[in-house]
Design a protein around this motif. Structure first.
Motif, short mmCIF file in Angstrom:
data_model
loop_
_atom_site.label_atom_id
_atom_site.label_comp_id
_atom_site.label_asym_id
_atom_site.label_seq_id
_atom_site.Cartn_x
_atom_site.Cartn_y
_atom_site.Cartn_z
N ALA A 180 0.86 -1.18 0.00
CA ALA A 180 0.00 0.00 0.00
C ALA A 180 0.90 1.24 0.00
N PRO A 181 0.37 2.38 -0.53
CA PRO A 181 1.19 3.58 -0.65
C PRO A 181 1.91 3.99 0.65
N PHE A 204 17.59 0.77 -7.36
CA PHE A 204 16.27 0.17 -7.19
C PHE A 204 15.34 0.47 -8.36
N THR A 205 14.40 -0.43 -8.57
CA THR A 205 13.34 -0.17 -9.56
C THR A 205 12.05 0.01 -8.78
N GLU A 206 11.17 0.76 -9.36
CA GLU A 206 9.95 1.09 -8.65
C GLU A 206 8.91 1.55 -9.66
N HIS A 207 7.68 1.07 -9.49
CA HIS A 207 6.63 1.48 -10.42
C HIS A 207 5.97 2.77 -10.00
N SER A 208 5.90 2.97 -8.69
CA SER A 208 5.19 4.14 -8.21
C SER A 208 6.06 5.39 -8.38
N MET A 209 5.62 6.27 -9.28
CA MET A 209 6.44 7.44 -9.59
C MET A 209 6.54 8.42 -8.42
#
Ligand code: ADP
Ligand code: MG
Length: 272
Positions: A180-181, A204-209
């Protein structure tokens, strides 16, 4: 420009699968104490890049220097020993162990002890494991089985496990997936704190901009295996090529950047 010499220097790195160039000649640096986000649409080559750095995949071309030493051709275990850590999901078999036992296991593994040793040394390095758990805010839950934890708390334990190797560079491929955010922000704030406290570098990779904009010191953007932009979050936000490739036409990062500013303010207030 960073004040430090790069810890990781990737040059002209490439990997193909069949006819597909999953990673197509990318170059970037990472300095100690830097939180670098690797972003890009699905299939852009992010995981392939990670797996070449950690040694799980052999690159077809280029070079990956870590502290001046070439990583290509080394086995994952050797790379891990040099100080390149990564977060792992806690395996099913370890979920029945307690939180602190999982971290003790990781410390033993770092020492090169065999698994069988574990049974005879249940208290081995417990204090050290507790200290690591304290750093990720999980000390109070040390004696609970991992299987009982909330999802966000499992991720904190996974971070403590990765820290047991005292990595100089930590690789996190989608660390906040499924969170969750609020949990996402909390995990990234924790990661940022570890970066500051230990001078560790993180890729790191992350989808949430909003997470990326709030926490990354710098970003690199991949699209179809190519590195199309790199820079500070605000530079990336305003980069037309990134907006076009990453979002298609019409959408922009603006809304996201507003949100990130809020998050940043909150984190700043919390750590001030
Ligand atoms: P991302 O992590 O950015 O979503 P990946 O690195 O997983 O992207 O994938 C990049 C490209 O390489 C995709 O086209 C994907 O289908 C392909 N690919 C990744 N791993 C393999 C593999 N083991 N075998 C064949 N193709 C792969
Ligand atoms: Mg991936």
């Amino acid at each position: 420009m960073s004040a430090h010499a790069p810890l990781l220097k990737v040059e002209n790195l490439g990997k193909s699968f069949g006819g597909v160039k999953a990673v197509d000649g990318i170059s970037f640096d990472l300095a100690p104490g830097e939180l670098l986000a690797l972003i890009g649409p699905n299939g852009a080559g992010k995981s392939t890049t990670f797996n070449m750095v950690n040694g799980q995949l052999k690159a077809d071309q280029g070079s990956i220097r870590f502290g001046g030493e070439e990583l290509i051709g080394r086995k994952p275990r050797a790379i891990w020993r040099m100080g390149v850590g990564r977060t792992f999901q806690i395996a099913e078999t370890f979920a029945s162990l307690t939180v602190v036992e999982n971290v003790q296991m990781a410390l033993l593994s770092h020492d090169g002890k065999l698994f069988s040793m574990w049974r005879r040394a249940a208290d081995h390095r417990r204090d050290e494991a507790l200290a690591l758990l304290d750093q990720v805010g999980m000390k109070a839950q040390a004696d609970r089985p991992c299987s009982e934890l909330a999802y966000g708390d499992v991720k904190r334990v996974e971070l403590a496990i990765a820290m047991a190797n005292a990595p100089k560079l930590l690789l996190m491929d989608e660390p906040t997936a499924g969170m969750a955010p609020k949990e996402r922000n909390s995990l990234m704030a924790l990661t940022k704190q570890l970066v500051i406290d230990r001078g560790m570098a993180v890729l790191f990779t992350e989808h949430s901009m909003d997470v990326v904009f709030a926490y990354a010191d710098r970003m690199i953007v991949l699209a179809r295996g190519r590195l199309i932009a790199q820079g500070k979050p605000l530079e990336i936000r305003d980069h037309p090529k990134v907006q076009e490739v990453y979002f298609g036409s019409g959408k922009t990062f603006e809304k996201i950047a507003e949100k990130a500013a809020e998050v940043n303010a909150a984190v700043g207030a919390a750590t001030a």
